[in-house]
Design a protein around this motif. Structure first.
Motif, PDB file in Angstrom:
ATOM      1  N   ARG A  47       1.024  -1.244  -0.086  1.00  0.00           N
ATOM      2  CA  ARG A  47      -0.326   0.282   0.530  1.00  0.00           C
ATOM      3  C   ARG A  47       0.779   0.979   0.101  1.00  0.00           C
ATOM      4  O   ARG A  47       0.448   2.047  -0.614  1.00  0.00           O
ATOM      5  CB  ARG A  47      -0.897   0.496   1.069  1.00  0.00           C
ATOM      6  CG  ARG A  47      -1.895  -1.135   1.636  1.00  0.00           C
ATOM      7  CD  ARG A  47      -2.985  -1.048   2.417  1.00  0.00           C
ATOM      8  NE  ARG A  47      -3.747  -2.244   2.256  1.00  0.00           N
ATOM      9  CZ  ARG A  47      -4.956  -2.473   1.673  1.00  0.00           C
ATOM     10  NH1 ARG A  47      -5.184  -1.247   0.983  1.00  0.00           N
ATOM     11  NH2 ARG A  47      -5.503  -3.540   2.230  1.00  0.00           N
ATOM     12  N   TYR A  48       2.313   0.743   0.463  1.00  0.00           N
ATOM     13  CA  TYR A  48       2.982   2.264   0.374  1.00  0.00           C
ATOM     14  C   TYR A  48       4.184   2.117  -0.570  1.00  0.00           C
ATOM     15  O   TYR A  48       4.491   0.871  -0.107  1.00  0.00           O
ATOM     16  CB  TYR A  48       3.121   2.653   1.816  1.00  0.00           C
ATOM     17  CG  TYR A  48       1.519   2.698   2.813  1.00  0.00           C
ATOM     18  CD1 TYR A  48       1.028   4.250   2.712  1.00  0.00           C
ATOM     19  CD2 TYR A  48       1.751   1.973   3.343  1.00  0.00           C
ATOM     20  CE1 TYR A  48      -0.133   4.314   2.892  1.00  0.00           C
ATOM     21  CE2 TYR A  48       0.215   1.700   3.778  1.00  0.00           C
ATOM     22  CZ  TYR A  48      -0.794   3.463   3.899  1.00  0.00           C
ATOM     23  OH  TYR A  48      -2.097   2.998   4.369  1.00  0.00           O
ATOM     24  N   GLY A  49       4.717   2.988  -0.543  1.00  0.00           N
ATOM     25  CA  GLY A  49       6.267   3.185  -0.679  1.00  0.00           C
ATOM     26  C   GLY A  49       5.990   3.106  -2.555  1.00  0.00           C
ATOM     27  O   GLY A  49       5.297   2.825  -3.801  1.00  0.00           O
ATOM     28  N   LYS A  50       7.114   2.547  -3.385  1.00  0.00           N
ATOM     29  CA  LYS A  50       7.395   2.470  -4.716  1.00  0.00           C
ATOM     30  C   LYS A  50       6.479   0.998  -5.435  1.00  0.00           C
ATOM     31  O   LYS A  50       6.331  -0.547  -4.661  1.00  0.00           O
ATOM     32  CB  LYS A  50       8.477   2.404  -5.209  1.00  0.00           C
ATOM     33  CG  LYS A  50       8.615   1.560  -7.314  1.00  0.00           C
ATOM     34  CD  LYS A  50      10.274   2.416  -6.678  1.00  0.00           C
ATOM     35  CE  LYS A  50      10.377   2.605  -8.399  1.00  0.00           C
ATOM     36  NZ  LYS A  50      10.005   3.823  -8.745  1.00  0.00           N
ATOM     37  N   CYS A  51       5.890   1.546  -6.928  1.00  0.00           N
ATOM     38  CA  CYS A  51       4.779   0.611  -7.002  1.00  0.00           C
ATOM     39  C   CYS A  51       5.622   0.421  -8.495  1.00  0.00           C
ATOM     40  O   CYS A  51       4.870   0.884  -9.683  1.00  0.00           O
ATOM     41  CB  CYS A  51       3.507   0.788  -7.140  1.00  0.00           C
ATOM     42  SG  CYS A  51       2.528  -0.945  -7.993  1.00  0.00           S
ATOM     43  N   GLU A  52       6.245  -0.936  -8.201  1.00  0.00           N
ATOM     44  CA  GLU A  52       7.184  -0.968  -8.981  1.00  0.00           C
ATOM     45  C   GLU A  52       6.163  -1.456 -10.462  1.00  0.00           C
ATOM     46  O   GLU A  52       5.862  -2.293 -10.351  1.00  0.00           O
ATOM     47  CB  GLU A  52       8.265  -2.111  -9.204  1.00  0.00           C
ATOM     48  CG  GLU A  52       9.202  -2.056 -10.333  1.00  0.00           C
ATOM     49  CD  GLU A  52      10.295  -1.431 -10.339  1.00  0.00           C
ATOM     50  OE1 GLU A  52      10.730  -0.841 -11.483  1.00  0.00           O
ATOM     51  OE2 GLU A  52      10.674  -0.704  -9.413  1.00  0.00           O
ATOM     52  N   GLY A  53       6.359  -0.319 -12.192  1.00  0.00           N
ATOM     53  CA  GLY A  53       5.725  -0.585 -13.282  1.00  0.00           C
ATOM     54  C   GLY A  53       4.247   0.216 -13.431  1.00  0.00           C
ATOM     55  O   GLY A  53       4.368  -0.627 -14.368  1.00  0.00           O
ATOM     56  N   TYR A  54       3.998   0.861 -12.381  1.00  0.00           N
ATOM     57  CA  TYR A  54       2.575   0.786 -12.187  1.00  0.00           C
ATOM     58  C   TYR A  54       2.474   2.517 -11.907  1.00  0.00           C
ATOM     59  O   TYR A  54       3.240   2.636 -10.981  1.00  0.00           O
ATOM     60  CB  TYR A  54       1.967   0.313 -11.074  1.00  0.00           C
ATOM     61  CG  TYR A  54       1.938  -1.186 -11.583  1.00  0.00           C
ATOM     62  CD1 TYR A  54       0.002  -0.791 -12.599  1.00  0.00           C
ATOM     63  CD2 TYR A  54       2.175  -1.897 -11.082  1.00  0.00           C
ATOM     64  CE1 TYR A  54       0.470  -1.985 -12.796  1.00  0.00           C
ATOM     65  CE2 TYR A  54       2.161  -3.773 -12.125  1.00  0.00           C
ATOM     66  CZ  TYR A  54       1.157  -3.319 -13.062  1.00  0.00           C
ATOM     67  OH  TYR A  54       0.243  -4.827 -13.218  1.00  0.00           O
ATOM     68  N   VAL A  55       1.600   3.356 -12.369  1.00  0.00           N
ATOM     69  CA  VAL A  55       1.472   4.868 -11.709  1.00  0.00           C
ATOM     70  C   VAL A  55       0.196   4.845 -11.520  1.00  0.00           C
ATOM     71  O   VAL A  55      -0.698   4.317 -12.303  1.00  0.00           O
ATOM     72  CB  VAL A  55       1.911   6.200 -12.466  1.00  0.00           C
ATOM     73  CG1 VAL A  55       3.288   5.346 -12.932  1.00  0.00           C
ATOM     74  CG2 VAL A  55       1.392   5.780 -14.519  1.00  0.00           C
ATOM     75  N   ILE A  56      -0.176   6.084 -10.306  1.00  0.00           N
ATOM     76  CA  ILE A  56      -1.604   6.051 -10.350  1.00  0.00           C
ATOM     77  C   ILE A  56      -2.237   6.879 -11.348  1.00  0.00           C
ATOM     78  O   ILE A  56      -1.276   8.341 -11.536  1.00  0.00           O
ATOM     79  CB  ILE A  56      -0.837   7.015  -9.196  1.00  0.00           C
ATOM     80  CG1 ILE A  56      -0.927   5.912  -8.034  1.00  0.00           C
ATOM     81  CG2 ILE A  56      -3.247   7.282  -8.249  1.00  0.00           C
ATOM     82  CD1 ILE A  56      -1.440   6.257  -6.113  1.00  0.00           C
ATOM     83  N   ASP A  57      -2.609   7.013 -11.828  1.00  0.00           N
ATOM     84  CA  ASP A  57      -3.428   7.759 -12.870  1.00  0.00           C
ATOM     85  C   ASP A  57      -4.659   8.522 -12.649  1.00  0.00           C
ATOM     86  O   ASP A  57      -5.785   7.767 -11.974  1.00  0.00           O
ATOM     87  CB  ASP A  57      -3.407   6.661 -14.286  1.00  0.00           C
ATOM     88  CG  ASP A  57      -4.544   7.138 -15.636  1.00  0.00           C
ATOM     89  OD1 ASP A  57      -3.882   8.207 -16.114  1.00  0.00           O
ATOM     90  OD2 ASP A  57      -5.900   7.176 -15.819  1.00  0.00           O
TER      91      ASP A  57
END
Length: 102
Positions: A47-57
């Motif tokens: 839920r927190y920190g880097k989400c490798e390969g994804y972004v919030i759009d």
């Protein structure tokens, strides 16, 4: 993509705010709330920190009147986000031009 284009145009017509105004409305709190409610779909699955390969759009772009809240956010792969962003930049530029009477 055609459906998205129509939605963007309709919302932009209904919302006379400029892209600059929309950009100022981005909220770290809204992004935090989205992350709290939606686990990263990437390998880390956090839920927190880097989400490798994804972004919030933003589903409906801010420049087209989309809200800066978790209900208008989604996880999107970086590749999908780049393609959608290119399309949205063109559409939002056209909308700004239309709003300004050019």
């Amino acid at each position: 993509m055609k459906k998205l284009t129509v939605i963007i145009i309709v919302l932009a017509i209904l919302n006379p705010h400029s892209h600059a105004e929309a950009a100022q409305k981005r909220s770290a709190k809204a992004k935090y709330q989205f992350r709290k409610e939606h686990i990263c779909p990437g390998p880390a699955g956090t839920r927190y920190g880097k989400c490798e390969g994804y972004v919030i759009d933003h589903i409906v772009p801010l420049c087209a009147g989309g809200a800066d809240n978790p209900a208008n956010m989604q996880w999107q792969t970086v590749t999908e986000a780049k393609a959608k962003d290119r399309l949205e930049r063109k559409q939002c530029a056209a909308l700004r031009k239309a709003r300004n009477g050019h």
